[in-house]
Each structure stands twice: as structure tokens, then as C-alpha cells.
Design a protein around this motif. Structure first.
Motif, PDB file in Angstrom:
ATOM      1  N   ARG A  19       0.840  -1.197   0.000  1.00  0.00           N
ATOM      2  CA  ARG A  19       0.000   0.000   0.000  1.00  0.00           C
ATOM      3  C   ARG A  19       0.876   1.248   0.000  1.00  0.00           C
ATOM      4  O   ARG A  19       1.850   1.327   0.745  1.00  0.00           O
ATOM      5  N   GLN A  20       0.504   2.217  -0.844  1.00  0.00           N
ATOM      6  CA  GLN A  20       1.224   3.485  -0.915  1.00  0.00           C
ATOM      7  C   GLN A  20       0.399   4.548  -0.185  1.00  0.00           C
ATOM      8  O   GLN A  20      -0.750   4.779  -0.533  1.00  0.00           O
ATOM      9  N   ALA A  21       0.999   5.173   0.821  1.00  0.00           N
ATOM     10  CA  ALA A  21       0.254   6.154   1.613  1.00  0.00           C
ATOM     11  C   ALA A  21       1.160   7.328   1.951  1.00  0.00           C
ATOM     12  O   ALA A  21       1.982   7.243   2.866  1.00  0.00           O
ATOM     13  N   THR A  22       1.019   8.408   1.198  1.00  0.00           N
ATOM     14  CA  THR A  22       1.796   9.624   1.458  1.00  0.00           C
ATOM     15  C   THR A  22       0.908  10.826   1.752  1.00  0.00           C
ATOM     16  O   THR A  22       1.415  11.912   2.029  1.00  0.00           O
ATOM     17  N   LEU A  23      -0.398  10.640   1.667  1.00  0.00           N
ATOM     18  CA  LEU A  23      -1.336  11.741   1.884  1.00  0.00           C
ATOM     19  C   LEU A  23      -1.673  11.850   3.366  1.00  0.00           C
ATOM     20  O   LEU A  23      -2.096  10.878   3.987  1.00  0.00           O
ATOM     21  N   SER A  24      -1.494  13.038   3.926  1.00  0.00           N
ATOM     22  CA  SER A  24      -1.761  13.231   5.346  1.00  0.00           C
ATOM     23  C   SER A  24      -3.262  13.291   5.605  1.00  0.00           C
ATOM     24  O   SER A  24      -4.044  13.680   4.724  1.00  0.00           O
ATOM     25  N   PRO A  25      -3.695  12.936   6.810  1.00  0.00           N
ATOM     26  CA  PRO A  25      -5.121  13.073   7.151  1.00  0.00           C
ATOM     27  C   PRO A  25      -5.613  14.503   6.988  1.00  0.00           C
ATOM     28  O   PRO A  25      -6.758  14.732   6.583  1.00  0.00           O
ATOM     29  N   GLN A  26      -4.758  15.482   7.289  1.00  0.00           N
ATOM     30  CA  GLN A  26      -5.149  16.886   7.162  1.00  0.00           C
ATOM     31  C   GLN A  26      -5.416  17.254   5.702  1.00  0.00           C
ATOM     32  O   GLN A  26      -6.371  17.978   5.385  1.00  0.00           O
ATOM     33  N   LEU A  27      -4.569  16.737   4.800  1.00  0.00           N
ATOM     34  CA  LEU A  27      -4.751  17.022   3.380  1.00  0.00           C
ATOM     35  C   LEU A  27      -6.034  16.380   2.860  1.00  0.00           C
ATOM     36  O   LEU A  27      -6.804  17.004   2.114  1.00  0.00           O
ATOM     37  N   LEU A  28      -6.281  15.140   3.247  1.00  0.00           N
ATOM     38  CA  LEU A  28      -7.506  14.463   2.833  1.00  0.00           C
ATOM     39  C   LEU A  28      -8.743  15.199   3.345  1.00  0.00           C
ATOM     40  O   LEU A  28      -9.727  15.370   2.620  1.00  0.00           O
ATOM     41  N   ASP A  29      -8.697  15.654   4.589  1.00  0.00           N
ATOM     42  CA  ASP A  29      -9.833  16.394   5.140  1.00  0.00           C
ATOM     43  C   ASP A  29     -10.085  17.679   4.353  1.00  0.00           C
ATOM     44  O   ASP A  29     -11.239  18.051   4.107  1.00  0.00           O
ATOM     45  N   ALA A  30      -9.006  18.355   3.961  1.00  0.00           N
ATOM     46  CA  ALA A  30      -9.155  19.603   3.216  1.00  0.00           C
ATOM     47  C   ALA A  30      -9.801  19.369   1.864  1.00  0.00           C
ATOM     48  O   ALA A  30     -10.598  20.188   1.389  1.00  0.00           O
ATOM     49  N   PHE A  31      -9.500  18.241   1.225  1.00  0.00           N
ATOM     50  CA  PHE A  31     -10.056  17.955  -0.091  1.00  0.00           C
ATOM     51  C   PHE A  31     -11.529  17.565  -0.041  1.00  0.00           C
ATOM     52  O   PHE A  31     -12.210  17.605  -1.065  1.00  0.00           O
ATOM     53  N   LYS A  32     -12.037  17.195   1.117  1.00  0.00           N
ATOM     54  CA  LYS A  32     -13.438  16.769   1.208  1.00  0.00           C
ATOM     55  C   LYS A  32     -14.407  17.887   0.843  1.00  0.00           C
ATOM     56  O   LYS A  32     -15.556  17.616   0.479  1.00  0.00           O
ATOM     57  N   SER A  33     -13.962  19.130   0.920  1.00  0.00           N
ATOM     58  CA  SER A  33     -14.831  20.250   0.565  1.00  0.00           C
ATOM     59  C   SER A  33     -14.549  20.781  -0.836  1.00  0.00           C
ATOM     60  O   SER A  33     -15.142  21.786  -1.243  1.00  0.00           O
ATOM     61  N   ILE A  34     -13.674  20.117  -1.589  1.00  0.00           N
ATOM     62  CA  ILE A  34     -13.308  20.566  -2.933  1.00  0.00           C
ATOM     63  C   ILE A  34     -14.206  19.883  -3.965  1.00  0.00           C
ATOM     64  O   ILE A  34     -14.252  18.657  -4.042  1.00  0.00           O
ATOM     65  N   PRO A  35     -14.938  20.631  -4.783  1.00  0.00           N
ATOM     66  CA  PRO A  35     -15.728  20.009  -5.851  1.00  0.00           C
ATOM     67  C   PRO A  35     -14.825  19.358  -6.904  1.00  0.00           C
ATOM     68  O   PRO A  35     -13.753  19.880  -7.226  1.00  0.00           O
ATOM     69  N   VAL A  36     -15.271  18.240  -7.442  1.00  0.00           N
ATOM     70  CA  VAL A  36     -14.514  17.575  -8.492  1.00  0.00           C
ATOM     71  C   VAL A  36     -14.323  18.513  -9.690  1.00  0.00           C
ATOM     72  O   VAL A  36     -13.262  18.527 -10.315  1.00  0.00           O
ATOM     73  N   ALA A  37     -15.336  19.302 -10.000  1.00  0.00           N
ATOM     74  CA  ALA A  37     -15.233  20.217 -11.140  1.00  0.00           C
ATOM     75  C   ALA A  37     -14.106  21.228 -10.941  1.00  0.00           C
ATOM     76  O   ALA A  37     -13.416  21.594 -11.901  1.00  0.00           O
ATOM     77  N   HIS A  38     -13.901  21.696  -9.705  1.00  0.00           N
ATOM     78  CA  HIS A  38     -12.808  22.633  -9.447  1.00  0.00           C
ATOM     79  C   HIS A  38     -11.460  21.947  -9.649  1.00  0.00           C
ATOM     80  O   HIS A  38     -10.541  22.526 -10.252  1.00  0.00           O
ATOM     81  N   ALA A  39     -11.337  20.723  -9.137  1.00  0.00           N
ATOM     82  CA  ALA A  39     -10.087  19.992  -9.338  1.00  0.00           C
ATOM     83  C   ALA A  39      -9.825  19.774 -10.818  1.00  0.00           C
ATOM     84  O   ALA A  39      -8.698  19.929 -11.300  1.00  0.00           O
ATOM     85  N   GLY A  40     -10.871  19.423 -11.556  1.00  0.00           N
ATOM     86  CA  GLY A  40     -10.713  19.228 -12.988  1.00  0.00           C
ATOM     87  C   GLY A  40     -10.314  20.504 -13.700  1.00  0.00           C
ATOM     88  O   GLY A  40      -9.470  20.492 -14.600  1.00  0.00           O
ATOM     89  N   ASP A  41     -10.905  21.637 -13.303  1.00  0.00           N
ATOM     90  CA  ASP A  41     -10.584  22.914 -13.935  1.00  0.00           C
ATOM     91  C   ASP A  41      -9.103  23.256 -13.773  1.00  0.00           C
ATOM     92  O   ASP A  41      -8.442  23.678 -14.728  1.00  0.00           O
ATOM     93  N   VAL A  42      -8.575  23.109 -12.552  1.00  0.00           N
ATOM     94  CA  VAL A  42      -7.188  23.521 -12.326  1.00  0.00           C
ATOM     95  C   VAL A  42      -6.193  22.492 -12.861  1.00  0.00           C
ATOM     96  O   VAL A  42      -5.002  22.784 -12.975  1.00  0.00           O
ATOM     97  N   MET A  43      -6.694  21.292 -13.220  1.00  0.00           N
ATOM     98  CA  MET A  43      -5.825  20.264 -13.788  1.00  0.00           C
ATOM     99  C   MET A  43      -5.941  20.176 -15.313  1.00  0.00           C
ATOM    100  O   MET A  43      -5.500  19.198 -15.918  1.00  0.00           O
ATOM    101  N   GLY A  44      -6.547  21.194 -15.922  1.00  0.00           N
ATOM    102  CA  GLY A  44      -6.590  21.228 -17.376  1.00  0.00           C
ATOM    103  C   GLY A  44      -7.944  20.958 -17.993  1.00  0.00           C
ATOM    104  O   GLY A  44      -8.092  20.982 -19.212  1.00  0.00           O
ATOM    105  N   ARG A  45      -8.945  20.661 -17.175  1.00  0.00           N
ATOM    106  CA  ARG A  45     -10.336  20.499 -17.592  1.00  0.00           C
ATOM    107  C   ARG A  45     -10.648  19.193 -18.326  1.00  0.00           C
ATOM    108  O   ARG A  45     -11.790  18.793 -18.379  1.00  0.00           O
ATOM    109  N   HIS A  46      -9.691  18.536 -18.913  1.00  0.00           N
ATOM    110  CA  HIS A  46      -9.969  17.321 -19.682  1.00  0.00           C
ATOM    111  C   HIS A  46      -9.275  16.125 -19.026  1.00  0.00           C
ATOM    112  O   HIS A  46      -8.448  15.444 -19.633  1.00  0.00           O
ATOM    113  N   THR A  47      -9.605  15.885 -17.770  1.00  0.00           N
ATOM    114  CA  THR A  47      -9.037  14.766 -17.037  1.00  0.00           C
ATOM    115  C   THR A  47     -10.110  14.191 -16.121  1.00  0.00           C
ATOM    116  O   THR A  47     -11.142  14.817 -15.887  1.00  0.00           O
TER     117      THR A  47
END
Length: 233
Positions: A19-47
Motif C-alpha cells: 500500500r502506498q500512503a503519502t497523503l496526510s489526514p489533514q490534506l484528505l480532510d481539506a479535499f473533502k470540501s473541494i468540488p470535483v469540477a474545481h479539481a478538474g478545472d485547475v488540472m486542465g479540464r480534460h481529465t
């Protein structure tokens, strides 16, 4: 990877990596409020994944966790069971089932185990069954489709290797984010930077939304694009 290198790496067709685990619990908690569409937008929109459906019905239920990747023969779930046994609470089982819809790879009994072990959810490029049980909620699950026909448990398959799932590349340990719009894989080594971009993007959208609520029209923004493309106005 070529066929020859695959056979050299997996002579029996089976491979179980740690198992690969480098993501901190704090980082995961922060992403829980991030919309997938926002993540897609900042990653180039076509992913991100395409062609998957949420079967948990509670579209407000966030999917956010570390990827445990599984590549399995279509219609076989031996390695999915093995992956679930090795997963930790919050982990998301991401399955490359080859997009096959002839035979289910996960079902209601596996859901019961996943809920009891507090896994983060499933993302499946393939079919599930026991649709009514998944619809009870409590565990996010995305799949390409569903069918009543049950799987074999013979293998082969690989765990915690790079996979392709519904059009997206997933590395073991990636951050998997899902909501009503769909699912996206965020590279673990870029997750902190992408979080900052998502937060800035949210602030930008909040400003645009506030302007839109006034009924004001930013005509010049789009007229400029048209002029740049040679459209006479």
C-alpha cells in the motif's frame, strides 16, 4: 508496458505490491470540501473518469481517499477481495475491470464488509450487482454499469500497480475525489499544490457568482474572445 515486460514482472499473472500512503489526514480532510469540477478545472479540464455512474444515490456523500488500485480479469474479483483485506479505513478501491459489463465484479456482501471496515468507497470500470443495497448509501460507489451475473474468483490480477480506470490513469496512493459530477484522480505528489489552486479557483468563482447574481453581463469578456478569433462584431 509491453507484453514481454509484463510477463517478466508478473510470471504468474499475479502481483501484490505494498500500500502506498503519502497523503496526510489533514490534506484528505481539506479535499473533502473541494468540488470535483474545481479539481478538474485547475488540472486542465480534460481529465478524470468518464462513463461512470454513482450507485449510492446520496450524491452529497463525498468520495475522498487514498487509492488502492486493482487490475483484474473481466468478471473476476479475487484480487478485489485481496485488496479490501489490505486496505485501511478511508482507502478507495479503484478497479480496472476492463469496462466489462457482462459480469459483476462487486456486490452487496462486499459492500457490507467495506462498510464494517470503514473503507472510503469503490470506483469500478466494470459492473456491480445488488443495486438496491448500494443505493442504501453510507459508502460511495461509482461503476460503469450493473448486471445480476456473479463473478469468478480465479484471477489473475495485480494490486497497487498503475492502472487505467474509465479513461483516467490512477497510480497507487493517488488521491481519489468523487461527487455528483464524477470522479477524478489527483497525483499524490501534486496534491498540496492542486489544493491551493482549487481554493483560489473557488474564490474566483465566488466573485463571478456574486456578479452573475446582479444580472450584470460581462459582454466585453466574450466580445474580446470573438475579436481575437477574427469574428466581426
Amino acid at each position: 508496458m509491453t507484453a514481454s515486460s509484463e510477463s517478466a514482472t508478473w510470471p504468474s499473472g499475479f502481483d501484490v505490491q505494498p500500500r502506498q500512503a503519502t497523503l496526510s489526514p489533514q490534506l484528505l480532510d481539506a479535499f473533502k470540501s473541494i468540488p470535483v469540477a474545481h479539481a478538474g478545472d485547475v488540472m486542465g479540464r480534460h481529465t478524470g473518469a468518464v462513463g461512470l455512474k454513482a450507485y449510492h444515490h446520496d450524491l452529497g456523500l463525498a468520495l475522498c481517499g487514498t487509492a488502492i488500485t486493482v487490475r483484474t480479469r473481466p468478471g473476476d474479483n479475487l484480487m478485489v477481495h485481496v485488496a479490501m483485506q489490505r486496505a485501511q479505513p478511508g482507502d478507495v478501491i479503484v478497479i480496472d475491470g476492463g469496462g466489462d459489463l457482462s459480469t459483476a465484479v462487486i456486490g452487496g456482501l462486499m459492500r457490507t464488509t467495506a462498510v464494517a471496515r470503514q473503507l472510503g468507497g469503490f470506483v469500478l470500470d466494470g459492473a456491480l450487482r445488488d443495486v438496491a443495497e448500494w443505493a442504501e448509501g453510507g459508502l460511495p460507489v461509482y461503476a460503469r454499469g450493473h448486471v445480476h451475473r456473479g463473478p469468478s474468483k480465479d484471477g489473475p490480477g495485480q494490486i497497487n500497480v498503475p492502472i487505467s480506470c474509465a479513461g483516467m490513469t490512477v497510480m497507487p496512493g493517488d488521491l481519489i475525489l468523487g461527487d455528483a459530477d464524477g470522479v477524478i484522480a489527483i497525483p499524490a505528489n501534486a496534491a498540496e499544490a492542486i489544493l491551493a489552486l482549487c481554493q483560489a479557483h473557488a474564490q474566483k468563482e465566488a466573485r463571478i457568482r456574486a456578479q452573475n447574481e446582479t444580472g450584470a453581463v460581462d459582454r466585453e469578456r466574450f466580445d474580446l474572445i470573438l475579436r481575437q478569433k477574427g469574428c466581426p462584431l
